[in-house]
Motif scaffolding. Structure first.
Motif, PDB file in Angstrom:
ATOM      1  N   PRO A 119       9.761  12.843  -4.479  1.00 33.79           N
ATOM      2  CA  PRO A 119       8.530  12.719  -5.265  1.00 33.79           C
ATOM      3  C   PRO A 119       7.488  11.857  -4.560  1.00 33.79           C
ATOM      4  O   PRO A 119       7.820  10.889  -3.864  1.00 33.79           O
ATOM      5  N   LEU A 120       6.220  12.209  -4.741  1.00 33.43           N
ATOM      6  CA  LEU A 120       5.102  11.442  -4.218  1.00 33.43           C
ATOM      7  C   LEU A 120       4.329  10.856  -5.394  1.00 33.43           C
ATOM      8  O   LEU A 120       4.000  11.569  -6.349  1.00 33.43           O
ATOM      9  N   HIS A 121       4.049   9.559  -5.335  1.00 36.28           N
ATOM     10  CA  HIS A 121       3.315   8.885  -6.391  1.00 36.28           C
ATOM     11  C   HIS A 121       1.857   8.717  -5.968  1.00 36.28           C
ATOM     12  O   HIS A 121       1.582   8.244  -4.861  1.00 36.28           O
ATOM     13  N   LEU A 122       0.942   9.079  -6.848  1.00 37.18           N
ATOM     14  CA  LEU A 122      -0.480   8.883  -6.600  1.00 37.18           C
ATOM     15  C   LEU A 122      -0.937   7.627  -7.325  1.00 37.18           C
ATOM     16  O   LEU A 122      -0.697   7.481  -8.531  1.00 37.18           O
ATOM     17  N   PRO A 123      -1.568   6.699  -6.609  1.00 35.64           N
ATOM     18  CA  PRO A 123      -1.972   5.444  -7.245  1.00 35.64           C
ATOM     19  C   PRO A 123      -3.145   5.643  -8.201  1.00 35.64           C
ATOM     20  O   PRO A 123      -4.012   6.492  -7.982  1.00 35.64           O
ATOM     21  N   ALA A 124      -3.148   4.846  -9.265  1.00 38.58           N
ATOM     22  CA  ALA A 124      -4.217   4.938 -10.254  1.00 38.58           C
ATOM     23  C   ALA A 124      -5.495   4.310  -9.751  1.00 38.58           C
ATOM     24  O   ALA A 124      -6.589   4.757 -10.067  1.00 38.58           O
ATOM     25  N   SER A 125      -5.380   3.253  -8.946  1.00 35.54           N
ATOM     26  CA  SER A 125      -6.562   2.551  -8.466  1.00 35.54           C
ATOM     27  C   SER A 125      -7.107   3.218  -7.224  1.00 35.54           C
ATOM     28  O   SER A 125      -6.372   3.793  -6.434  1.00 35.54           O
ATOM     29  N   GLY A 126      -8.416   3.104  -7.018  1.00 30.90           N
ATOM     30  CA  GLY A 126      -9.015   3.648  -5.811  1.00 30.90           C
ATOM     31  C   GLY A 126      -8.925   2.720  -4.622  1.00 30.90           C
ATOM     32  O   GLY A 126      -9.312   3.088  -3.526  1.00 30.90           O
ATOM     33  N   GLU A 127      -8.435   1.503  -4.812  1.00 33.80           N
ATOM     34  CA  GLU A 127      -8.325   0.531  -3.722  1.00 33.80           C
ATOM     35  C   GLU A 127      -6.875   0.148  -3.529  1.00 33.80           C
ATOM     36  O   GLU A 127      -6.261  -0.461  -4.393  1.00 33.80           O
ATOM     37  N   PHE A 128      -6.318   0.540  -2.396  1.00 29.13           N
ATOM     38  CA  PHE A 128      -4.915   0.228  -2.152  1.00 29.13           C
ATOM     39  C   PHE A 128      -4.592   0.262  -0.666  1.00 29.13           C
ATOM     40  O   PHE A 128      -3.436   0.189  -0.282  1.00 29.13           O
ATOM     41  N   GLY A 129      -5.597   0.372   0.186  1.00 30.76           N
ATOM     42  CA  GLY A 129      -5.348   0.552   1.608  1.00 30.76           C
ATOM     43  C   GLY A 129      -5.477  -0.717   2.414  1.00 30.76           C
ATOM     44  O   GLY A 129      -5.282  -1.837   1.923  1.00 30.76           O
ATOM     45  N   ALA A 130      -5.841  -0.536   3.701  1.00 31.85           N
ATOM     46  CA  ALA A 130      -5.831  -1.639   4.653  1.00 31.85           C
ATOM     47  C   ALA A 130      -6.833  -2.729   4.288  1.00 31.85           C
ATOM     48  O   ALA A 130      -6.564  -3.921   4.486  1.00 31.85           O
ATOM     49  N   ALA A 131      -8.004  -2.364   3.771  1.00 33.10           N
ATOM     50  CA  ALA A 131      -8.998  -3.385   3.424  1.00 33.10           C
ATOM     51  C   ALA A 131      -8.489  -4.281   2.310  1.00 33.10           C
ATOM     52  O   ALA A 131      -8.649  -5.512   2.361  1.00 33.10           O
ATOM     53  N   LEU A 132      -7.849  -3.692   1.293  1.00 32.86           N
ATOM     54  CA  LEU A 132      -7.274  -4.505   0.218  1.00 32.86           C
ATOM     55  C   LEU A 132      -6.131  -5.361   0.757  1.00 32.86           C
ATOM     56  O   LEU A 132      -6.009  -6.540   0.410  1.00 32.86           O
ATOM     57  N   GLY A 133      -5.290  -4.764   1.609  1.00 32.35           N
ATOM     58  CA  GLY A 133      -4.205  -5.549   2.199  1.00 32.35           C
ATOM     59  C   GLY A 133      -4.720  -6.730   2.984  1.00 32.35           C
ATOM     60  O   GLY A 133      -4.165  -7.840   2.920  1.00 32.35           O
ATOM     61  N   ALA A 134      -5.806  -6.529   3.735  1.00 31.38           N
ATOM     62  CA  ALA A 134      -6.391  -7.629   4.509  1.00 31.38           C
ATOM     63  C   ALA A 134      -6.928  -8.713   3.587  1.00 31.38           C
ATOM     64  O   ALA A 134      -6.762  -9.914   3.849  1.00 31.38           O
ATOM     65  N   ALA A 135      -7.586  -8.313   2.484  1.00 34.44           N
ATOM     66  CA  ALA A 135      -8.078  -9.298   1.521  1.00 34.44           C
ATOM     67  C   ALA A 135      -6.926 -10.084   0.911  1.00 34.44           C
ATOM     68  O   ALA A 135      -7.032 -11.307   0.691  1.00 34.44           O
ATOM     69  N   ARG A 136      -5.813  -9.405   0.641  1.00 33.34           N
ATOM     70  CA  ARG A 136      -4.641 -10.100   0.106  1.00 33.34           C
ATOM     71  C   ARG A 136      -4.089 -11.110   1.109  1.00 33.34           C
ATOM     72  O   ARG A 136      -3.651 -12.200   0.725  1.00 33.34           O
TER      73      ARG A 136
END
Length: 482
Positions: A413-430
């Motif tokens: 199964p593949l899960h689609l995230p509800a939020s539009g922000e979940f990639g590298a830019a968000l990871g960098a901010a974290r």
């Protein structure tokens, strides 16, 4: 308080501003191009990155949350070689990850047993170490001036802090790092005619790399206490953005290149498989990934030839998955990494007939990419990585047909995230938030909510399994005639 994530991509830079809770509140982008002066070459001028950064942040500085900025993290495309002289001046354009000129040098280094043993990886032509060997052989006057070798994200760290400092996740893609020990390897550096003094200082991606330079803080209207994190390579940052920290967590990214990534709680290299094994951006964790070089690029290529947009090309297929087609596509437009480590192979269609139409070729491209991702899944299983379900991200995840196809080919199964922000830019901010606050990674790096689950189409799993079993022999047959 607010935190800034910078995603330095191959075609553009994205800056994402997040509030104290880590919720995105503003973003800005700037774009630039790669240069290809010779076949197989891919280069960029690092000054383009600085101009893009200043432009994007100039736009964000009007946001009310900007004044409270406390942490910055940078994610960048991996493996690039930014060569600096003693005065930190750039000596030549950065040689990018998708540059294949150093294939002979990569093979020479890979033949030295220590590289696979210590780095945990095959030495790929796109890695940093063979690039420096190429410069040594073909541009000796440049090589003799090299005081520091920085990766693209590390170059932005230098601009932000004034210090040469890199993180382990990005540095693991250089082929100079002892990936298990998370430190530069004297053995590998010496074999690659480099020295530790030419390498940046290493920190964990979620640790502080330094403070924002006072001149920048003043110019950007910020106070003196802005922490810059070690940052991460783009895929490690994406793992942080999707919350993939521990065993059983991972994602499939359908972008220009295709990535199937699994977080690992320990170090489990399997270098003979062309599987990448790199440090994660947080201490005590690693990740493994298979990479195919032409994922959405394959569909974009066909769309250009057809004079259509990719979405127009796939629209006639609908959303209901069809059985495997007779036409087969090998998605090796730029060579391939996992599992073949073959810079010279090129793509091919087989099974074409007088009755073949555009939709048949479109289906074949989608199927070929799905089979290429299955190759990566098989390599991960060979390293005993847990693959329960995967988060699906990237531009290709907008196609429900393609997602159902990939879920069925992977039988997962593949899960689609509800939020539009979940990639590298968000990871960098974290990572910037962790470096500034000292919080535990598990408190900040969490998965997004799931909006939809794409299940395998059960009645077609066996048919696609049989089609995948024919995919490997097709590669070998095409390789022989090319």
């Amino acid at each position: 308080m607010s935190y800034l994530g910078i995603d330095l991509g191959t075609s553009g830079l994205r800056a994402l501003l997040c509030d104290a809770a880590g919720v995105p509140v503003g973003s800005a982008e700037r774009h630039y191009e790669a240069r290809h002066p010779h076949p197989g070459w891919s280069e960029q001028d690092p000054s383009d990155w600085i101009a893009a950064l200043e432009g994007a942040l100039g736009e964000l500085r009007d946001h009310p949350a900007w004044a409270g900025l406390r942490g910055i993290g940078v994610a960048g495309h991996m493996h690039g070689a930014v060569l600096l002289g003693p005065d930190d001046a750039v000596l030549r354009p950065c040689i990018l990850w998708n540059d294949t000129r150093a294939f002979a040098e990569a093979a020479q280094l890979d033949a030295i047993p220590a590289f696979r043993a210590l780095s945990g990886n095959i030495v790929f032509p796109g890695f940093t170490a063979p690039k420096l060997e190429w410069v040594r052989a073909h541009e000796p006057e440049i090589f003799s001036q090299v005081a520091k070798v920085l990766l693209p994200a590390t170059y932005l760290n230098l601009y932000l802090t004034g210090d040469h400092v890199a993180d382990m996740s990005d540095s693991a893609g250089s082929a100079w790092l002892d990936t298990g020990a998370r430190d530069w390897s004297e053995t590998l550096l010496e074999a690659g005619h480099m020295a530790r003094a030419q390498m940046p200082r290493l920190v964990e991606g979620c640790a502080a790399a330094g403070r924002l330079r006072p001149a920048l803080a003043q110019a950007w209207g910020l106070g003196p206490q802005v922490t810059v994190a070690g940052g991460a390579g783009d895929n490690a940052a994406a793992a942080c953005g999707t919350g993939a920290l521990d065993e059983g967590q991972g994602f499939v990214s359908l972008g220009t290149s295709g990535v199937l990534l699994a977080a690992r709680s320990g170090y489990h290299p399997l270098p003979g498989s062309a599987l990448h094994t790199f440090c994660h951006a947080v201490p005590g964790r690693w990740y493994q990934m298979g990479v195919m070089l032409s994922c959405t690029d394959s569909l974009n290529w066909l769309a250009r030839i057809a004079g259509m947009r990719p979405a127009e090309l796939t629209a006639p297929l609908g959303e209901a998955l069809q059985p495997p087609g007779r036409v087969r596509f090998l998605p090796y437009l730029s060579g391939e990494r996992t599992p073949h480590n073959d810079a010279m192979i090129r793509g091919a269609f087989t099974g074409l007939g007088a009755e073949t139409g555009r939709d048949d070729m479109t289906r074949a491209v989608l199927e070929g990419v799905a089979f290429g991702l299955r190759d990566s899944a098989e390599a991960l299983r060979g390293a005993k990585a847990e693959l329960g379900h995967l988060l699906a991200i990237g531009g290709g995840s907008r196609s429900r047909y393609w997602l159902r196809l990939i879920a069925t080919v992977l039988n997962m199964p593949l899960h689609l995230p509800a939020s539009g922000e979940f990639g590298a830019a968000l990871g960098a901010a974290r990572l910037g938030q962790l470096a500034a606050s000292g919080a535990a990674p598990e408190e900040v790096i969490t998965p997004p909510a799931t909006a939809e689950v794409i299940e395998p189409v059960a009645e077609l799993v066996d048919a696609y399994e049989a089609a995948y079993r024919r995919f490997g022999p097709a590669y070998r047959a095409i390789r022989e005639i090319q």
